[in-house]
Design an enzyme around this catalytic site. Structure first.
Site, PDB file in Angstrom:
ATOM      1  N   ASP A 214       0.865  -1.179   0.000  1.00 34.15           N
ATOM      2  CA  ASP A 214       0.000   0.000   0.000  1.00 34.15           C
ATOM      3  C   ASP A 214       0.904   1.233   0.000  1.00 34.15           C
ATOM      4  O   ASP A 214       1.727   1.415   0.908  1.00 34.15           O
ATOM      5  CB  ASP A 214      -0.904  -0.024   1.248  1.00 34.15           C
ATOM      6  CG  ASP A 214      -1.925   1.108   1.233  1.00 34.15           C
ATOM      7  OD1 ASP A 214      -1.660   2.159   0.605  1.00 34.15           O
ATOM      8  OD2 ASP A 214      -2.983   0.944   1.865  1.00 34.15           O
ATOM      9  N   TYR A 239      -5.357  11.328  -3.230  1.00 34.35           N
ATOM     10  CA  TYR A 239      -5.758  12.604  -2.599  1.00 34.35           C
ATOM     11  C   TYR A 239      -4.778  13.073  -1.538  1.00 34.35           C
ATOM     12  O   TYR A 239      -4.980  14.114  -0.947  1.00 34.35           O
ATOM     13  CB  TYR A 239      -7.183  12.523  -2.038  1.00 34.35           C
ATOM     14  CG  TYR A 239      -7.464  11.417  -1.037  1.00 34.35           C
ATOM     15  CD1 TYR A 239      -6.986  11.489   0.265  1.00 34.35           C
ATOM     16  CD2 TYR A 239      -8.239  10.324  -1.391  1.00 34.35           C
ATOM     17  CE1 TYR A 239      -7.266  10.490   1.183  1.00 34.35           C
ATOM     18  CE2 TYR A 239      -8.530   9.321  -0.487  1.00 34.35           C
ATOM     19  CZ  TYR A 239      -8.041   9.408   0.805  1.00 34.35           C
ATOM     20  OH  TYR A 239      -8.320   8.408   1.706  1.00 34.35           O
ATOM     21  N   LYS A 240      -3.707  12.292  -1.304  1.00 32.74           N
ATOM     22  CA  LYS A 240      -2.700  12.715  -0.325  1.00 32.74           C
ATOM     23  C   LYS A 240      -1.599  13.473  -1.063  1.00 32.74           C
ATOM     24  O   LYS A 240      -1.829  14.569  -1.556  1.00 32.74           O
ATOM     25  CB  LYS A 240      -2.196  11.497   0.445  1.00 32.74           C
ATOM     26  CG  LYS A 240      -3.317  10.897   1.306  1.00 32.74           C
ATOM     27  CD  LYS A 240      -2.983   9.572   1.952  1.00 32.74           C
ATOM     28  CE  LYS A 240      -4.157   9.110   2.803  1.00 32.74           C
ATOM     29  NZ  LYS A 240      -4.046   7.709   3.212  1.00 32.74           N
TER      30      LYS A 240
HETATM   31  C1  LIG Z   1      -5.159   7.075   3.558  1.00 36.05           C
HETATM   32  C2  LIG Z   1      -5.049   5.597   3.580  1.00 36.05           C
HETATM   33  C3  LIG Z   1      -6.093   4.805   3.131  1.00 36.05           C
HETATM   34  C4  LIG Z   1      -7.375   5.442   2.695  1.00 36.05           C
HETATM   35  O1  LIG Z   1      -8.297   4.551   2.192  1.00 36.05           O
HETATM   36  P1  LIG Z   1      -9.661   5.090   1.615  1.00 36.05           P
HETATM   37  O2  LIG Z   1     -10.290   3.933   0.997  1.00 36.05           O
HETATM   38  O3  LIG Z   1      -9.346   6.213   0.670  1.00 36.05           O
HETATM   39  O4  LIG Z   1     -10.456   5.649   2.757  1.00 36.05           O
HETATM   40  C5  LIG Z   1      -5.909   3.434   3.116  1.00 36.05           C
HETATM   41  N1  LIG Z   1      -4.755   2.885   3.528  1.00 36.05           N
HETATM   42  C6  LIG Z   1      -3.731   3.625   3.981  1.00 36.05           C
HETATM   43  C7  LIG Z   1      -2.468   2.975   4.421  1.00 36.05           C
HETATM   44  C8  LIG Z   1      -3.851   5.005   4.031  1.00 36.05           C
HETATM   45  O5  LIG Z   1      -2.840   5.751   4.486  1.00 36.05           O
END
Ligand SMILES: *Cc1c(COP(=O)(O)O)cnc(C)c1O
Length: 427
Positions: A214, A239-240
């Site tokens: 991830d 979006y980050k």
């Molecule tokens: C931000 C983040 C997510 C976000 O998942 P969404 O499905 O967009 O809510 C998932 N996994 C990690 C490790 C993150 O940092």
């Protein structure tokens, strides 16, 4: 001087003017103008929600007024809406060391993780790993990653269990002969710890496991090479650090070598070989398209491109050099100027193990962060007791770092925070 190799700065700037001098020689400084940031705000939360690219406003106007409003349904063809997940994926690919045709921008990170995990289990079940029944991840992983694995094991993949490991040191032994898939977040959302992707992937493979990475806190933050890193599948967030906009679709990477064997249970019509034949049987399309499910949120998706365009004006190496310089400076200034206030660094000092964020614990971390935000320094708070500061080299300046530390020092020196600060629904 900023050393391009190490990113470290010496001597430590002792004034705002010294930080302004660093900004003056920063090759990335002009890119800040590509973002619309409000006056009087030091934005240190781009690791949670990236700032808005200036171009996004006109793009949104165009897609809503012209593509949707005027051209209507014809835009699926004339504006390339249907191809957008793959086109954006190809544009994102260089940032993560992927090839063209290996990435689609689609769905959320949570959903993509579900598809990737299910796909990895499916590959194992059809091969030498058929008897393996364990998904290994970290207890400190971002919760949705753990929850999605638990959901998969609880519903579709009955008989599989999720093994939560407490520390990085315990990970290698936990990846054993029962392990089907290792699922790790490359940069930890809370601590900013960065895994050694190549070493961990090699270990997983040596044990017969597949590995899913991830990249939520890595893509756009640190240089990545998924092929050299031995990854099997990967997902990440736009979006980050990629500045795609709130809730913008995420991405999933399936390397060419796995695409023929890759299958996933959210077999919607967008992953079909011939969706408009409207047949009653699912037949996956060749290539990365099989990672798609259904109709995409086109307005959000189009805005992802505005964030990616900015990255094409620099390199991840330049971004990394500045990121390390910013995080080194922040750590050093906080430790020098806020000493004696009980702050504890949770982020690795070692460059290779650090992402692009810094966390400090404080007994009243939530209240101190609330006071910082009230004074225009926007970071965030994560349990337990961690104040989290994200550094985004495209728009964070060295002066921002100085200002943030000075405001933090002032708050701590004067005890100017309210320990009864109320929490909103989102922290
Ligand atoms: C931000 C983040 C997510 C976000 O998942 P969404 O499905 O967009 O809510 C998932 N996994 C990690 C490790 C993150 O940092």
């Amino acid at each position: 001087m900023v050393s391009p190799l190490s990113g470290s700065i010496s001597p430590l700037p002792a004034s705002r003017a010294a930080c302004a001098a660093l900004d003056a020689q920063d090759p990335l400084a002009p890119l800040r103008a590509k973002f619309d940031l409000p006056e009087g705000v030091v934005y240190l939360d781009g690791n949670s929600l990236g700032a808005r690219p200036v171009a996004a406003l006109a793009r949104a106007q165009d897609v809503i007024a012209r593509e949707w409003g005027h051209d209507l349904i014809r835009s699926w063809n004339t504006a390339g809406w249907f191809e957008l997940p793959g086109r954006l994926g190809d544009r994102l690919a260089p940032l993560i060391g992927a090839a063209k045709g290996e990435v689609v921008v689609t769905d959320s990170t949570s959903l993509n993780l579900f598809k990737a995990l299910a796909g990895a289990l499916h590959m194992q079940a059809g091969g030498a790993g058929a008897a393996r029944r364990v998904i290994v991840t970290e207890r400190g992983n971002f919760p949705t990653d753990i929850y999605m694995a638990q959901g998969l094991a609880g519903w579709l993949a009955r008989g599989y269990t999720v093994r939560l490991v407490d520390s990085v040191e315990e990970l290698p032994a936990a990846i054993d002969a029962d392990c089907a898939v290792v699922m790790l977040t490359h940069v930890n959302y809370r601590t900013g710890y960065q895994h050694d992707m190549a070493a961990m992937s090699a270990h997983a493979h040596a044990q017969g496991a597949l590995i899913v990475w991830d990249l939520a806190h890595s893509a756009g933050a640190v240089p990545l090479d998924l092929h050299a890193g031995g990854a099997d599948l990967a997902v990440g967030c736009t979006y980050k650090y990629l500045n795609g906009g709130p809730g913008a679709p995420a991405f999933i990477w399936v390397p060419k070598r796995h695409q023929a064997a890759f299958a996933q249970p959210l077999s919607g019509w967008w992953g079909h070989a011939n969706p408009f034949a409207m047949g009653p049987e699912f037949a996956p399309i060749d290539g990365i398209g099989r990672a798609l499910c259904g109709t995409q949120p086109i307005i959000s998706l189009t805005l992802v491109e505005c964030g990616l365009e900015v990255f094409e004006q620099t390199s991840m190496e330049a971004i990394r050099a500045k990121s390390l310089a910013l995080t080194d400076l922040f750590i050093a200034l906080v430790e020098a100027r806020c000493a004696g206030h009980g702050l504890g660094l949770v982020t690795p000092r070692e460059h290779a193990r650090r992402g692009s964020q810094v966390g400090f614990t404080h007994d009243h971390g939530f209240a101190v962060m609330a006071a910082l935000i009230a004074r225009g320094v926007i970071g965030d708070y994560r349990e337990p007791a961690i104040m989290r500061f994200g550094f985004t080299p495209l728009y964070t300046s060295f002066t921002d770092v100085w200002d943030a530390v000075e405001i933090l020092r002032d708050i701590l020196d004067n005890g100017a925070y309210d320990v009864a600060a109320m929490r909103g629904a989102v922290t």
